[in-house]
Design a protein around this motif. Structure first.
Motif: not given
Length: 225
Positions: A31, A60, A98, A152
């Motif tokens: 992230v 997410k 990601v 997450a």
């Protein structure tokens, strides 16, 4: 207004399941990697989507992939982050890719076909002591979350820490390849952390846990000053 979602995909091969803590740490670093990427800022190709996503709820979703599924996911625009213990030849027990956020109804089919469930990992051995000055994402000891859910939540915590840091502190963190640790707090430590103004993730409660549950606290040394 479209609701955007950022997807994380963890590689889970039949004979190579990630360790729990390294999966959580790698998801958080993934992230941070996309937040810091030049394509996410200014006139970059992901910038408009990143702004639309962050102007709303920073949703997410974590999915898992193996073999051909992973290869198809890797072919889509995104960033692959490997666990911090990757060897010199790049091999790692953990890989997380990601993807830039997209509207909920525009997630690529090669991602929507991937399973969300089944991401329950275990740590193979006792965790080492955290090095001094290392940012720590502390998990609420009173919650029971799947590995995917926890990934997450750790991503959320890293995100909140990033937003709270100064530009100089962000650059320092980038220079360490976003070094961080994830640990489960003791009940006593959790209560103490709640009192000092650090970023706290509060979950919307769509899956697994109750709405408003405080899941992870981001304890970055630069935020204690």
């Amino acid at each position: 207004m479209d609701e955007y979602v950022l997807t994380l995909v963890v590689r889970v091969e039949k004979q190579a399941r990630p360790g729990q803590t390294e999966a959580l740490e790698t998801a958080a670093r993934a992230v941070l990697a996309i937040l810091a990427d030049e394509r996410s800022a200014g006139e970059g190709e992901w910038a408009e989507a990143m702004r639309a996503w962050q102007d709303a709820r920073i949703r997410k979703v974590v999915r898992r992939a193996r073999a051909a599924e992973w290869r198809r996911a890797e072919a889509l625009p995104g960033i692959t982050v490997k666990g911090a213990d990757a060897t010199e030849d790049g091999a790692s027990a953990v890989e997380v890719r990601v993807f830039p956020p997209v509207p909920l109804d525009a997630v690529p089919k090669d991602l929507t076909k991937l399973q969300v469930t089944g991401t329950d990992f275990e740590d193979p051995e006792a965790l080492p002591e955290v090095e001094p000055r290392t940012p720590v994402l502390w998990i609420n000891p009173g919650l029971d979350m799947s590995s995917g859910k926890a990934m997450a939540q750790c991503g959320h915590a890293a995100h909140l820490a990033w937003l709270a840091l100064s530009p100089a502190a962000r650059k320092e963190w980038m220079a360490t390849d976003f070094a961080l640790a994830v640990r489960t707090a003791t009940p006593e430590r959790w209560q103490q952390l709640l009192t000092i103004g650090l970023p706290v993730v509060q979950d919307a409660g769509f899956t697994e846990i109750a709405p408003g549950s405080r899941t992870v606290i981001a304890d970055h040394p630069q935020l204690r000053r």
